[in-house]
Design an enzyme around this catalytic site. Structure first.
Site, PDB file in Angstrom:
ATOM      1  N   GLN A  49      74.198 -26.490 128.088  1.00 28.54           N
ATOM      2  CA  GLN A  49      73.050 -27.388 128.232  1.00 28.54           C
ATOM      3  C   GLN A  49      71.862 -26.887 127.418  1.00 28.54           C
ATOM      4  O   GLN A  49      71.130 -27.671 126.853  1.00 28.54           O
ATOM      5  CB  GLN A  49      72.631 -27.453 129.694  1.00 28.54           C
ATOM      6  CG  GLN A  49      73.159 -28.676 130.381  1.00 28.54           C
ATOM      7  CD  GLN A  49      72.664 -28.735 131.786  1.00 28.54           C
ATOM      8  OE1 GLN A  49      72.578 -27.714 132.463  1.00 28.54           O
ATOM      9  NE2 GLN A  49      72.325 -29.905 132.240  1.00 28.54           N
ATOM     10  N   GLN A 101      67.495 -24.920 132.943  1.00 31.69           N
ATOM     11  CA  GLN A 101      68.667 -25.619 132.442  1.00 31.69           C
ATOM     12  C   GLN A 101      69.842 -24.776 132.819  1.00 31.69           C
ATOM     13  O   GLN A 101      69.799 -23.565 132.698  1.00 31.69           O
ATOM     14  CB  GLN A 101      68.569 -25.783 130.937  1.00 31.69           C
ATOM     15  CG  GLN A 101      67.402 -26.658 130.611  1.00 31.69           C
ATOM     16  CD  GLN A 101      67.373 -27.064 129.191  1.00 31.69           C
ATOM     17  OE1 GLN A 101      68.175 -26.630 128.395  1.00 31.69           O
ATOM     18  NE2 GLN A 101      66.424 -27.909 128.874  1.00 31.69           N
ATOM     19  N   SER A 102      70.906 -25.460 133.289  1.00 24.40           N
ATOM     20  CA  SER A 102      71.841 -24.631 134.036  1.00 24.40           C
ATOM     21  C   SER A 102      72.860 -23.876 133.209  1.00 24.40           C
ATOM     22  O   SER A 102      73.187 -22.757 133.522  1.00 24.40           O
ATOM     23  CB  SER A 102      72.522 -25.457 135.110  1.00 24.40           C
ATOM     24  OG  SER A 102      73.131 -26.536 134.492  1.00 24.40           O
ATOM     25  N   THR A 103      73.379 -24.433 132.168  1.00 23.76           N
ATOM     26  CA  THR A 103      74.403 -23.678 131.455  1.00 23.76           C
ATOM     27  C   THR A 103      73.976 -23.444 130.024  1.00 23.76           C
ATOM     28  O   THR A 103      73.104 -24.130 129.499  1.00 23.76           O
ATOM     29  CB  THR A 103      75.739 -24.456 131.424  1.00 23.76           C
ATOM     30  OG1 THR A 103      75.496 -25.665 130.729  1.00 23.76           O
ATOM     31  CG2 THR A 103      76.230 -24.756 132.817  1.00 23.76           C
TER      32      THR A 103
END
Ligand SMILES: [Zn+2]
Length: 675
Positions: free
Chosen positions: A27, A22-24
């Site tokens: 998120q 999950q990128s951030t």
């Protein structure tokens, strides 16, 4: 495309890696649910035959951005394990997002193909060694990159600016019109105003959307809708008020006099599906209270929202749902052009052929009324598929790339302005420095002041520099690399190829459409089907198709023909009936001439007894029965028939029926003396 068939014992000996990304941090916080989904894939691995001990979870990249693999040890570990041939299966949600950078993705695909590693995502299982699986995986990667870079950029710009000024033209709601100066004002029609006020009053009193509907229907009050298109522009039509409409009105801040824009955000979830999320008011892109006269106050609007929340009504949107088996390509993507609800697919078997149609039946179910509309699937599927192939042609992609060029040019202007700011700060530093240098050292007070000014200017310059760097970097992130542009261009040849390949399954075609299309609105009129495609990124295409006659209408054979068959069937075989019908000039519902089998089908459809059954009823017997009746072996009975001792008759070229010769035949021309 059998999942189990792709998994071999060799795969099962190796480990299964579940890659969670999950990128951030945002998120990570927001998408706990999707993390749970990813862990669900674990169970899928178990179903495919991997035991729990063999399943390794790599989730070190939580909180890292997916743009490159550089700072992501988790992804590198994944690649390392795969290249050492230790992995039988890689799992991830929307696997192409494993690596947002396409180079990383293609390298992983390459290695998976070499080491025979399977890939699983929520859509299914892929073997990178299979031609089609590989193309689809490649497409998924390219599309996800293209989308990251550009498809989304289209709507932004003019539209948003207009919205900021509160000028964006939107179809006026019931109760409002645009006046001659294009201002959003209350509808001068007193009846319409009255209906809107009644709706809000009833809700104030009852606190429930359902009660509002009930009140309107009990008092036979219809809901006015102004038409804004075509010949009937400006006309008012009245329809039954429905719960969904009431909810939309209660949720709409424009009735409280506010202009708003960007109340929802459509975001691709980690599962690859668009999620429409309502945003909190602070996050609306544009919010201008008191922009026009309101039917209710802002306070009342907020009270209504709280009430609706209590009642448990959300925005009332429904989601496309997962890709299912079945041939209807637009399953989950079709929206009804009449009422705005999602349409469902209905399959039917007609004449042994599976046919599909899109139906809007939900409103009918909710209100007990008739079905809203249905559209035969085949023609629409074909047209949308064709539109998709055309949308991904080199020419179409060129347009997209041109949009990019334009964005780039606009950015260059902005960049010049930003650079000028830095330059001004730098000049001020130089000026302050010169003043400081020129000041006489013995004048302490002046020197101190000038030194402080010089320092301030230096700080401002540093700030401007940092600001410039930050802004430039943010712009750069939007910029597609030349490599990415090239890959987008190759998409143009890959997409139509896979689409047209007969080996591509309906399920894969559906997946491909979902990569391109947000939804398809269908409206059926007397003669035409209006198809409105909303592409990812906001572009739209409208098509009009000739309305095909429904399956029922298509195959309907004229009633006179059916009556002829009913009459003829008592004394003719199907072949003979076909011959008779043709000689009398009859044609089938599809304009074809009749054949024995076609007559046979019709007889069965309409429950008409055939000649054979008629004969059996009038005393003719089948071979074993006649043999038993006259007390001989069936073979002997056959010989009797040849010798003319028994009457025999052939039906449809195969069945033989017999009768003792003493009984006269019903019709001489139909009999023949056996073989
Ligand atoms: Zn409908």
């Amino acid at each position: 495309m059998n999942a189990q068939a792709k998994v071999t014992a060799d795969h099962l000996r190796k480990q299964a890696i579940l890659y969670v990304r999950q990128s951030t941090l945002h998120q990570v916080k927001e998408n706990r649910e999707s993390t749970a989904l990813q862990y669900d894939l674990r169970h899928q691995a178990q179903e495919l035959g991997w035991n729990d001990k063999q399943t390794v979870v790599i989730d070190e990249d939580l909180g890292h951005s997916g743009a490159t693999a550089m700072d992501r040890s988790g992804f590198q570990r994944l690649v390392a394990e795969v290249s050492l041939g230790r992995v039988g299966l890689v799992m991830g949600l929307s696997v192409s997002r494993l690596a947002r950078n396409n180079a990383d993705w293609h390298r992983l695909l390459e290695i998976c193909a070499l080491t025979g590693t399977l890939i699983v995502d929520e859509d299914g299982i892929y073997d990178p060694n299979h031609f089609n699986d590989r193309l689809i995986l490649g497409l998924k990667g390219t599309m996800s990159e293209a989308e990251l870079h550009m498809l989304r950029a289209r709507l932004i710009g003019g539209l948003l600016n207009k919205a900021r000024r509160g000028e964006l033209w939107v179809r006026p709601l019931t109760g409002y019109v645009y006046d001659e100066r294009q201002r959003f004002v209350m509808d001068p029609d007193a009846q319409i105003q009255g209906a809107v006020r009644l709706l809000f009053e009833t809700f104030r009193r009852t606190g429930s959307a359902g009660q509002v509907v009930k009140h309107f229907s009990e008092h036979s009050i219809l809901w006015p809708c102004r038409l804004f298109e075509g010949k009937r522009d400006g006309k008012v039509v009245y329809r039954k008020l429905q719960r969904g409409m009431v909810l939309n009105i209660l949720h709409n801040p424009r009735y409280a006099g506010a202009f708003v824009y960007g109340r929802t955000r459509t975001r691709k979830g980690p599962d690859g599906k668009p999620h429409v999320r309502s945003l909190a008011r602070d996050h609306w892109q544009v919010f201008l209270p008191n922009a026009h006269p309101g039917y209710i106050s802002w306070e009342e609007y907020e009270i209504n929202q709280a009430r609706l929340l209590q009642n448990g009504h959300s925005e009332g949107r429904d989601s496309p749902g997962p890709v299912r088996e079945g041939s209807a390509l637009l399953q989950g993507l079709v929206v009804c052009g009449r009422c705005g609800l999602r349409m469902t697919v209905r399959y039917r078997v007609l004449k042994g052929r599976r046919t599909s149609s899109y139906v809007c039946a939900r409103r009918g179910i909710e209100t007990g009324g008739p079905m809203c509309q249905f559209v035969v699937g085949a023609g629409v599927d074909e047209a949308v598929g064709q539109a998709a192939v055309e949308a991904v042609t080199p020419a179409a992609l060129d347009v997209t790339l041109q949009v990019f060029e334009e964005l780039r040019a606009r950015r260059a202007d902005v960049d010049r302005l930003r650079r000028a700011q830095v330059q001004r700060a730098r000049e001020e530093v130089e000026l302050a420095q010169r003043q400081y240098m020129l000041a006489r050292p013995e004048n302490r007070l002046v020197v101190d002041t000038l030194e402080r000014q010089w320092n301030d200017c230096m700080a401002k310059l540093a700030q401007a520099d940092a600001e410039y760097a930050r802004a430039a970097k943010a712009d750069g992130a939007l910029e597609p690399s030349s490599e990415a542009m090239e890959r987008i261009a190759t998409l143009a040849s890959d997409f139509p190829r896979v689409w047209k390949d007969p080996r591509t399954s309906a399920r894969d075609r559906k997946r491909m459409l979902r990569l391109l299309i947000d939804d398809v609105t269908l409206t059926r009129s007397e003669e035409l089907i209006h198809v409105h495609i909303r592409w990812k990124g906001g572009a739209t295409t409208s098509l009009e198709l000739q309305r095909p006659r429904s399956n029922f209408e298509l195959v309907r054979t004229p009633a006179t023909v059916i009556e002829e068959i009913r009459a003829l069937a008592t004394e003719q075989t199907d072949d003979q009936i076909a011959h008779t019908l043709n000689s009398r000039g009859y044609r089938s519902g599809t304009g074809k001439s009749f054949t024995g089998p076609r007559v046979n089908h019709l007889r069965i459809d309409y429950g008409i007894e055939g000649y054979r059954l008629n004969l059996l009823r009038s005393g003719w017997l089948m071979l074993p029965d006649i043999a038993r009746e006259i007390g001989v072996h069936p073979q002997t009975a056959r010989t009797y028939a040849k010798k003319g001792l028994l009457h025999a008759i052939r039906i449809n070229g195969k069945d033989l029926l017999f009768k003792t010769a003493a009984v006269p035949l019903p019709h001489a021309e139909h009999s023949s003396n056996g073989e």
